[in-house]
Scaffold this active site. Structure first.
Site, PDB file in Angstrom:
ATOM      1  N   HIS A   1      43.239  44.957  41.497  1.00 50.56           N
ATOM      2  CA  HIS A   1      44.146  45.329  42.585  1.00 50.56           C
ATOM      3  C   HIS A   1      45.534  45.943  42.084  1.00 50.56           C
ATOM      4  CE1 HIS A   1      41.318  43.458  45.366  1.00 50.56           C
ATOM      5  NE2 HIS A   1      41.358  42.468  44.802  1.00 50.56           N
TER       6      HIS A   1
ATOM      7  N   GLU B   1      43.035  39.702  39.241  1.00 52.72           N
ATOM      8  CA  GLU B   1      43.829  40.322  40.247  1.00 52.72           C
ATOM      9  C   GLU B   1      44.440  41.583  39.937  1.00 52.72           C
ATOM     10  OE1 GLU B   1      43.943  39.567  43.655  1.00 52.72           O
ATOM     11  OE2 GLU B   1      42.115  38.364  42.895  1.00 52.72           O
TER      12      GLU B   1
ATOM     13  N   HIS C   1      46.719  34.042  47.081  1.00 54.57           N
ATOM     14  CA  HIS C   1      45.456  34.696  46.690  1.00 54.57           C
ATOM     15  C   HIS C   1      45.567  35.937  45.968  1.00 54.57           C
ATOM     16  CE1 HIS C   1      40.893  35.264  48.056  1.00 54.57           C
ATOM     17  NE2 HIS C   1      41.138  35.998  46.673  1.00 54.57           N
TER      18      HIS C   1
END
Length: 266
Positions: free
Chosen positions: A123, A119, A66
């Protein structure tokens, strides 16, 4: 006329202040990494409940990544730390075959690299101060390395937890059995996340925390909960059924019974 000029000046200064605040570099300070794996079939169950399209390729046979998220204490970690650092698929070209299998985009109504781009932007750009994740290639490679190190599909199989549409598993028993297999350091536990759909709870995610040196650390620092794919529990009946006495179980039922469904390919 003078009043009008003053108003224009005030508006101009206000816009300048807002622009300066917007351009201010966001803090990318964080304490540790949160690494999360998902069971792809449950992601499709969730998508079914929200009307999104989900597709699992036949080369996806187990748990998938994930994300790898910089995290801060008991709050959410930094996010979108560098808007100028755009996702570039060519930078991870050598990793694409592995990413398609172990970090796939399951949403068939989006393009192949949408999930990776998200992502990275949210992040990955915040992980650039750490040597092992200092650029896009290294960030995704590190997540893949962690995934290979933590073969959660194999760990569950070893303890007799195999996907079965007709069976319920005790999620607390799973947690207790996988903990010594994942860490030899006393007190360090992974976290397990559940998802509720039509009065049934599903085993959804395993969450493991790492220091910036990528040594396993306790998740009791309460990193960000894994909420990207999971709906918040809103009504009282749901809240009453959710586990509240174990910080290592997120959104799981009090009786600990969850489904671990088989993967269905379409």
């Amino acid at each position: 006329m003078i009043f009008l000029k003053i108003c224009i000046l005030v508006v101009t200064l206000s816009l300048a202040v807002l622009q300066l605040a917007h351009c201010k570099k966001k803090s990318n300070k964080f304490d540790f990494f949160t690494f999360t794996q998902d069971w792809p079939m449950v992601i499709c169950v969730k998508d079914r409940s929200t009307g999104e399209k989900c597709h699992i390729s036949r080369n996806v046979t187990g748990w998938t990544i994930h994300g790898l998220w910089p995290s801060v204490g008991s709050s959410k970690g930094p996010a979108f730390c560098n808007n100028s650092s755009k996702f570039n698929e060519s930078a991870i070209e050598k990793l694409l075959p592995a990413l398609d299998v172990y970090w796939p985009n399951l949403h068939s109504d989006t393009v192949r690299d949408d999930f990776w781009a998200y992502e990275w932007s949210k992040h990955g750009t915040c992980a650039k101060l750490v040597k092992e994740t200092r650029n896009e290639y290294l960030y995704f490679k590190k997540a893949l390395d962690l995934f290979q190190m933590i073969n959660f599909t194999g760990i569950l199989t070893d303890i007799g937890v195999i996907p079965d549409d007709n069976k319920l598993y005790d999620v607390l028993d799973i947690l207790n059995k996988i903990t010594p297999r994942l860490s030899k350091v006393k007190g360090i536990k992974p976290r397990l996340s559940c998802y509720k759909y039509k009065e049934q709870f599903y085993l959804t995610s395993v969450i493991i925390c790492f220091t910036k040196q990528f040594e396993m650390t306790s998740c009791l620092q309460k990193p960000r909960d894994n909420r990207l794919y999971f709906q918040s529990l809103k009504d009282k009946k749901q809240i009453e059924k959710v586990e509240t006495n174990n910080d290592d179980l997120i959104d799981c039922p009090r009786d600990h019974l969850v489904k671990y469904p088989t993967i269905r390919y379409h």
